[in-house]
Motif scaffolding. Structure first.
Motif, PDB file in Angstrom:
ATOM      1  N   UNK A 227       0.862  -1.183   0.000  1.00 23.54           N
ATOM      2  CA  UNK A 227       0.000   0.000   0.000  1.00 23.54           C
ATOM      3  C   UNK A 227       0.896   1.230   0.000  1.00 23.54           C
ATOM      4  N   UNK A 228       0.537   2.228  -0.802  1.00 25.69           N
ATOM      5  CA  UNK A 228       1.356   3.438  -0.926  1.00 25.69           C
ATOM      6  C   UNK A 228       0.539   4.648  -0.475  1.00 25.69           C
ATOM      7  N   UNK A 229       1.171   5.483   0.334  1.00 25.05           N
ATOM      8  CA  UNK A 229       0.597   6.782   0.681  1.00 25.05           C
ATOM      9  C   UNK A 229       1.627   7.845   0.344  1.00 25.05           C
ATOM     10  N   UNK A 230       1.185   8.892  -0.363  1.00 24.39           N
ATOM     11  CA  UNK A 230       2.096   9.958  -0.794  1.00 24.39           C
ATOM     12  C   UNK A 230       1.574  11.310  -0.302  1.00 24.39           C
ATOM     13  N   UNK A 231       2.418  12.065   0.378  1.00 21.69           N
ATOM     14  CA  UNK A 231       2.094  13.408   0.860  1.00 21.69           C
ATOM     15  C   UNK A 231       2.635  14.431  -0.137  1.00 21.69           C
ATOM     16  N   UNK A 232       1.778  15.334  -0.586  1.00 23.50           N
ATOM     17  CA  UNK A 232       2.151  16.324  -1.599  1.00 23.50           C
ATOM     18  C   UNK A 232       2.516  17.634  -0.909  1.00 23.50           C
ATOM     19  N   UNK A 233       3.717  18.135  -1.209  1.00 21.13           N
ATOM     20  CA  UNK A 233       4.187  19.407  -0.666  1.00 21.13           C
ATOM     21  C   UNK A 233       4.547  20.318  -1.828  1.00 21.13           C
ATOM     22  N   UNK A 234       3.908  21.471  -1.889  1.00 24.62           N
ATOM     23  CA  UNK A 234       4.156  22.417  -2.982  1.00 24.62           C
ATOM     24  C   UNK A 234       5.304  23.347  -2.596  1.00 24.62           C
ATOM     25  N   UNK A 235       6.413  23.265  -3.345  1.00 25.62           N
ATOM     26  CA  UNK A 235       7.563  24.113  -3.049  1.00 25.62           C
ATOM     27  C   UNK A 235       7.242  25.591  -3.196  1.00 25.62           C
ATOM     28  N   UNK A 236       6.341  25.882  -4.137  1.00 24.48           N
ATOM     29  CA  UNK A 236       6.034  27.283  -4.429  1.00 24.48           C
ATOM     30  C   UNK A 236       4.934  27.844  -3.530  1.00 24.48           C
ATOM     31  N   UNK A 237       4.424  27.027  -2.594  1.00 24.11           N
ATOM     32  CA  UNK A 237       3.349  27.502  -1.723  1.00 24.11           C
ATOM     33  C   UNK A 237       3.833  28.656  -0.856  1.00 24.11           C
ATOM     34  N   UNK A 238       2.988  29.638  -0.687  1.00 27.08           N
ATOM     35  CA  UNK A 238       3.322  30.791   0.131  1.00 27.08           C
ATOM     36  C   UNK A 238       2.977  30.481   1.592  1.00 27.08           C
ATOM     37  N   UNK A 239       3.958  30.666   2.478  1.00 22.35           N
ATOM     38  CA  UNK A 239       3.699  30.418   3.892  1.00 22.35           C
ATOM     39  C   UNK A 239       2.689  31.426   4.420  1.00 22.35           C
ATOM     40  N   UNK A 240       1.778  30.942   5.255  1.00 23.00           N
ATOM     41  CA  UNK A 240       0.779  31.828   5.840  1.00 23.00           C
ATOM     42  C   UNK A 240       1.427  32.733   6.879  1.00 23.00           C
ATOM     43  N   UNK A 241       0.942  33.948   6.959  1.00 20.70           N
ATOM     44  CA  UNK A 241       1.394  34.848   8.010  1.00 20.70           C
ATOM     45  C   UNK A 241       0.542  34.609   9.251  1.00 20.70           C
ATOM     46  N   UNK A 242       0.994  35.171  10.364  1.00 16.68           N
ATOM     47  CA  UNK A 242       0.244  35.000  11.618  1.00 16.68           C
ATOM     48  C   UNK A 242      -1.156  35.589  11.490  1.00 16.68           C
ATOM     49  N   UNK A 243      -1.273  36.674  10.716  1.00 11.51           N
ATOM     50  CA  UNK A 243      -2.580  37.308  10.533  1.00 11.51           C
ATOM     51  C   UNK A 243      -3.544  36.429   9.750  1.00 11.51           C
ATOM     52  N   UNK A 244      -2.996  35.551   8.888  1.00 13.52           N
ATOM     53  CA  UNK A 244      -3.833  34.732   8.012  1.00 13.52           C
ATOM     54  C   UNK A 244      -4.360  33.463   8.677  1.00 13.52           C
ATOM     55  N   UNK A 245      -3.884  33.170   9.890  1.00 17.97           N
ATOM     56  CA  UNK A 245      -4.250  31.901  10.516  1.00 17.97           C
ATOM     57  C   UNK A 245      -5.664  31.885  11.064  1.00 17.97           C
TER      58      UNK A 245
ATOM     59  N   UNK B  95      -2.471  21.086  11.664  1.00 17.14           N
ATOM     60  CA  UNK B  95      -1.890  22.357  11.247  1.00 17.14           C
ATOM     61  C   UNK B  95      -0.870  22.938  12.202  1.00 17.14           C
ATOM     62  N   UNK B  96      -0.317  22.129  13.109  1.00 17.27           N
ATOM     63  CA  UNK B  96       0.639  22.648  14.088  1.00 17.27           C
ATOM     64  C   UNK B  96       1.890  23.206  13.413  1.00 17.27           C
ATOM     65  N   UNK B  97       2.417  22.469  12.433  1.00 19.70           N
ATOM     66  CA  UNK B  97       3.633  22.918  11.753  1.00 19.70           C
ATOM     67  C   UNK B  97       3.402  24.229  11.020  1.00 19.70           C
ATOM     68  N   UNK B  98       2.240  24.383  10.385  1.00 25.23           N
ATOM     69  CA  UNK B  98       1.922  25.632   9.691  1.00 25.23           C
ATOM     70  C   UNK B  98       1.920  26.799  10.668  1.00 25.23           C
ATOM     71  N   UNK B  99       1.373  26.589  11.865  1.00 16.53           N
ATOM     72  CA  UNK B  99       1.358  27.643  12.877  1.00 16.53           C
ATOM     73  C   UNK B  99       2.771  27.998  13.322  1.00 16.53           C
TER      74      UNK B  99
END
Length: 592
Positions: A276-294, A324-328
């Motif tokens: 069984x395969x599970x793949x997590x997709x991470x976009x290199x070009x994704x813009x990190x959220x700011x504290x205001x955007x959370x 979403x802990x890492x994003x925070x």
């Protein structure tokens, strides 16, 4: 969807023997109070199967019933004249056409809007066959899968000439398995999937995408191709294709539609004989959220901003995996990231690279653990340290030592709420006085899906929903006794705990449209519970008080619980009652 009244359709199903008459009141209650469709209420309560409903509709109005759709006989050019998002939303598939008619399979034969649209597009009368919604969606996925394998039109995006990666959508490889796997990745990115699951079943291979936290069946393939699919993914991830008995981890870097994408690959053996395969997709070009955007409330944003600008102490972010802990943590680091600070992180893995921050990928296999990385960081003259997770006593002790010697430490820990993080540290063997002197704040969080702004549907909140969210009179009065200044501010209106009757405010529910792929939601947003360590809470920590008592004291000092913050976002029209209730536990804190 169909404009027919649910009561009329329910009476049809009762007359046809699909829904027992004595179950009808409960079904209609689910439709009226929870905003479910009639189909969702019937199937969700296990009153009847989708196939039973489809047969009843076909018999009632004289349509042909299809148990299964023969995808091989579907004309690709004809079916593709209806956009896939529209087809999925209305659960409709064009099977073919001749000089006289166009033939369609539908789940709802009374969806006159969709049927009229097909008639307009083809300029011919429409002949309907009725089948279950699951059968239509499965057939749609398989038809579009064939379109992708045949090199159907896809948006390839802009090409970066300096990037040596070849866009998989520009690949001219005609090997069927390669084209199928490439189509798998392309569709996942197009539909905003965060994870891809490739799972061997008894008769076929099932591919599921996780979109906004929910899993959906996206593709199927014959089981005879499972070995070839596994081999292709393993080759791309540079794994050992001969090793089938042990789990393996790898990484794929691709360019899809002009965007660079990192894919983390994990394989495990199963009892069915295939991996069984599970793949997590991470976009290199994704813009990190700011504290205001959370999505913090005004109080929590102000306090959180103060915490991350302190020179020392430990800030813990708690919650289950995928909350979403890492994003925070990234948003916090991004806010304080400047040349005057030396910021070091230990992560497993490093999901996004941030300029100006020095990030280390821990590797337990070579004894590069969180604890060993943290110990090394203390010799690197740091100002701020981020540790991916505090899992054991050794890591906790080094983090506490770092905070007591003048460093700001950010980390995560797995607990259900903020107050439980204190008892978790004590259970690890940390003395309560060390917890009191080092921890400065704890943030619990969950993710809830955000309603699609294009199709969300307004309705008046019920008394039951208000009670569930803690917006009933009893709870508001209890809060008012402890937080007289607390209030909700929503779009200029002010809802106080007491002194103003909330009445029955407007809530919103999901509906579904082409913009949200028929799901009713686009993206996710955090709900938060920020517990500050003040003199009151600190005194309870020193007495080894239980988490529930600490939580009650924190609320009296102004803390909003996860469910309180969720209620705010429901009032703001950002999410639904069901999303908040599913993500939070009831706050049993009212003193009798």
């Amino acid at each position: 969807m169909s404009q027919a009244q649910p009561q009329f359709l329910a009476e049809v199903l009762v007359r046809r023997g699909v829904v027992p008459a004595d179950r009808l009141p409960a079904v209609m209650e689910a439709v009226d109070e929870r905003g479910q469709t009639l189909h969702e209420a019937i199937v969700g309560a296990a009153v009847a199967r989708e196939e039973d409903i489809a047969r009843a509709y076909a018999a009632e109005w004289g349509f042909n019933y299809l148990g299964q759709i023969d995808v091989a006989s579907v004309s690709l050019g004809v079916a593709g004249r209806i956009p896939i998002t529209y087809a999925k939303t209305h659960k409709l598939l064009v099977l073919g056409e001749d000089d006289e008619k166009v033939y369609c399979a539908v789940a709802d034969p009374l969806d006159t809007t969709a049927i009229d649209d097909v008639r307009t597009i083809f300029g011919k009368p429409v002949e309907l066959s009725v089948t279950s919604g699951a059968a239509v969606l499965d057939a749609i996925n398989r038809v579009w899968e064939k379109r992708e394998d045949a090199g159907g039109n896809l948006d390839t995006g802009a090409q970066n000439e300096e990037d040596q990666l070849v866009d998989i959508l520009d690949s001219d490889d005609e090997a069927p398995i390669i084209a199928w796997v490439n189509g798998l990745f392309a569709q996942a990115v197009r539909e905003r999937a965060s994870d891809i699951h490739i799972e061997p079943e008894e008769r076929d291979v099932v591919v599921r995408y996780r979109i906004d936290g929910e899993l959906y069946v996206a593709k199927r393939a014959s089981k005879q191709f499972m070995s070839a699919i596994l081999a292709r993914v393993k080759i791309m991830a540079q794994l050992n294709i001969a090793e089938k008995r042990l789990p393996q981890d790898g990484r794929i870097t691709l360019k899809i539609a002009g965007k660079s994408v990192d894919i983390r690959v994990s394989t495990i053996p199963t009892s069915r004989g295939f991996e069984r395969i599970v793949m997590r997709i991470l976009h290199k070009s994704s813009v990190l959220l700011s504290l205001e955007d959370l999505g913090f409330s005004e109080r929590d944003f102000r306090l959180m901003d103060d915490l991350i600008h302190r020179p020392d102490g430990i800030i813990l972010v708690t919650g289950p995996t995928g909350s979403g802990k890492t994003t925070t943590l990234y948003a916090c680091l991004n806010r304080i990231n400047d040349p005057s600070r030396n910021i070091l992180t230990a992560e497993d893995p490093v999901e996004y690279e941030i300029g100006g921050i020095h990030q280390v990928h821990v590797k337990p296999s070579i004894n590069l653990t969180f604890a060993s990385a943290l110990r090394a960081f203390l010799r690197q003259d740091p100002d701020v340290i981020m540790v991916g997770e505090i899992r054991d006593r050794e890591t906790a002790e080094i983090a506490i030592h770092a905070s007591l010697t003048g460093h700001l430490v950010l980390s995560t820990i797995h607990t259900n709420d903020a107050a439980s993080a204190i008892t978790r540290l004590v259970d690890m063997g940390i003395e309560s006085f060390l917890v009191r002197s080092s921890i400065i704040g704890m943030l619990a969080q969950r993710l809830v899906r955000v309603l699609c702004p294009h199709c969300k549907e307004a309705y008046r909140a019920t008394d039951y929903e208000l009670r569930q969210l803690g917006l009933d009179e009893t709870r508001l009065r209890w809060k008012a006794q402890r937080q007289p200044s607390h209030r909700y501010q929503v779009q200029g209106a002010e809802y106080r705990w007491v002194g103003r009757d909330m009445g029955n405010p407007v809530f919103y529910r999901a509906k579904g449209c082409p913009e949200c792929l028929g799901k009713g939601f686009i993206g996710r947003r955090g709900i938060y519970e920020l517990l500050m360590i003040d003199d009151v809470v600190g005194g309870l920590i020193l007495k080894n008080t239980d988490a529930q008592t600490i939580k009650r004291a924190a609320i009296s000092e102004g803390m909003e619980t996860l469910r309180d913050d969720g209620a705010r976002k429901v009032l703001e029209g950002k999410t639904t009652v069901e999303e908040v209730l599913a993500a939070t536990q009831e706050d049993v804190i009212i003193d009798e």
